[in-house]
Design an enzyme around this catalytic site. Structure first.
Site, PDB file in Angstrom:
ATOM      1  N   HIS A 155       0.823  -1.212   0.000  1.00 21.72           N
ATOM      2  CA  HIS A 155       0.000   0.000   0.000  1.00 21.72           C
ATOM      3  C   HIS A 155       0.853   1.256   0.000  1.00 21.72           C
ATOM      4  CE1 HIS A 155      -2.904   3.058   1.133  1.00 21.72           C
ATOM      5  NE2 HIS A 155      -3.830   2.236   0.688  1.00 21.72           N
TER       6      HIS A 155
ATOM      7  N   HIS B  35      -7.451  -1.745  -4.488  1.00 20.33           N
ATOM      8  CA  HIS B  35      -6.121  -1.451  -5.054  1.00 20.33           C
ATOM      9  C   HIS B  35      -5.630  -2.576  -5.959  1.00 20.33           C
ATOM     10  CE1 HIS B  35      -5.320   2.279  -3.043  1.00 20.33           C
ATOM     11  NE2 HIS B  35      -5.484   1.772  -1.834  1.00 20.33           N
TER      12      HIS B  35
ATOM     13  N   GLU C 247       0.989   3.890  -3.073  1.00 23.20           N
ATOM     14  CA  GLU C 247       0.764   5.255  -2.586  1.00 23.20           C
ATOM     15  C   GLU C 247       2.040   5.993  -2.206  1.00 23.20           C
ATOM     16  OE1 GLU C 247      -2.275   6.579  -2.474  1.00 23.20           O
ATOM     17  OE2 GLU C 247      -3.734   4.960  -2.187  1.00 23.20           O
TER      18      GLU C 247
HETATM   19 CO    CO Z   1      -5.642   2.802  -0.077  1.00 22.84          CO
END
Ligand code: CO
Length: 296
Positions: free
Chosen positions: A181, A243, A211
């Site tokens: 993530h 995602h 991210e």
């Molecule tokens: Co997220």
């Protein structure tokens, strides 16, 4: 007259006893948690169908380790809770926030509660949860409550994860790319560290984040240095949710799949979360054991 009043007093005492007895019985009947240990599993949550199966697999593993304990769930994401409550079907149709779940367990009479984070890193979501657990503990000194660490907390955890994943997925003529993530939180360092641990064991494994850094740019550079043109692409997340389905495996030009294909690789996405692998769940369960042992 005296006898009348005395009898009345005895009668009212008896009535009072009777009333309070039956009231106490009701009270006891409600308290299904009395003398039991509760395990509260906490995750961000997902509204996708596959992650629900992954969560079930995680719960099954926890149940196997703690058959006597009562297991319940909380999702931290307000948006996802609302979607599931609105949908009104499935295992998580009444899903609680961590605060709601802790309050319910208290009302049900549990005095020993182990909260287990199903997060991957000790980032802001884990730290928010820790704050909520600490606040609950401070307000309820009669309840013992502990919190189990997320998956990749220590170097030892990450080395265990690396061993599991390399054993499962190393293959000839294949590079394995894993999408984590990523976060602005300092715990983002876990992705660089686990990437280094993978590299030390098998250089065909590459970790990036959607991210934060390392991102797809670094992943592409690292993949270009590997001998294979075939990439097995999978999430380094507890579940294969939004995602994984969109940013990782989606057909949009900016998905990792499209970008890696654009760089000349043949990409096979694998839509499974870390919670689908029992050997990985075992690392979370190991953290839960520390939390449960500390309740004694
Ligand atoms: Co997220």
């Amino acid at each position: 007259m005296k006898a009348f009043f005395r009898n009345l007093t005895i009668l009212s005492l008896l009535l009072g006893m009777f009333a309070s007895c039956s009231k106490d019985d009701d009270h006891v009947a409600e308290k299904k948690g009395a003398g039991k240990t509760a395990i509260l599993l906490v995750t961000f949550g997902s509204s996708y169908p596959e992650p629900a199966k992954t969560f079930q697999n995680m719960e099954d593993n926890v149940k196997k380790a703690y058959p006597e304990a009562d297991i319940t769930w909380a999702f931290t994401s307000h948006i996802i809770r609302n979607i599931l409550i609105k949908r009104g079907e499935g295992k998580f149709k009444d899903i609680d926030s961590p605060e709601e779940a802790m309050k319910k367990l208290k009302e049900q009479g549990y005095e020993k509660i182990a909260v287990q984070s199903l997060h991957v890193i000790p980032g802001s979501e884990f730290n928010d949860l820790k704050g909520k657990v600490d606040a609950f503990k401070a307000a309820n000194s009669n309840i013992k409550m502990t919190l189990g660490n997320p998956l990749m907390n220590t170097n030892e955890d990450m080395k265990s994860l690396v061993d599991v994943m390399v054993k499962k997925f190393q293959a000839d003529d294949q590079t394995v790319v894993m999408m984590g993530h990523g976060t602005e939180h300092a715990a983002n360092d876990r992705y660089t560290r686990v990437n280094d641990f993978f590299k030390a064991v098998n250089e065909d494994f590459i970790v990036g984040t959607v991210e934060a850094t390392p991102g797809i740019k670094e992943v592409k550079e690292a993949a270009a240095l590997r001998p294979s043109k075939n990439i097995l692409l999978m999430p380094l997340m507890s579940v294969a949710g939004d995602h994984a389905n969109n940013d990782m495996a989606g057909e949009d030009a900016d998905s990792w799949k499209s970008q890696l294909e654009g760089a000349g690789f043949t990409v096979t996405p694998r839509l499974k979360g870390l919670g689908d692998y029992n050997e990985v769940v075992a690392i979370w369960v190991k953290h839960l054991k520390v939390a449960v042992d500390a309740l004694k």
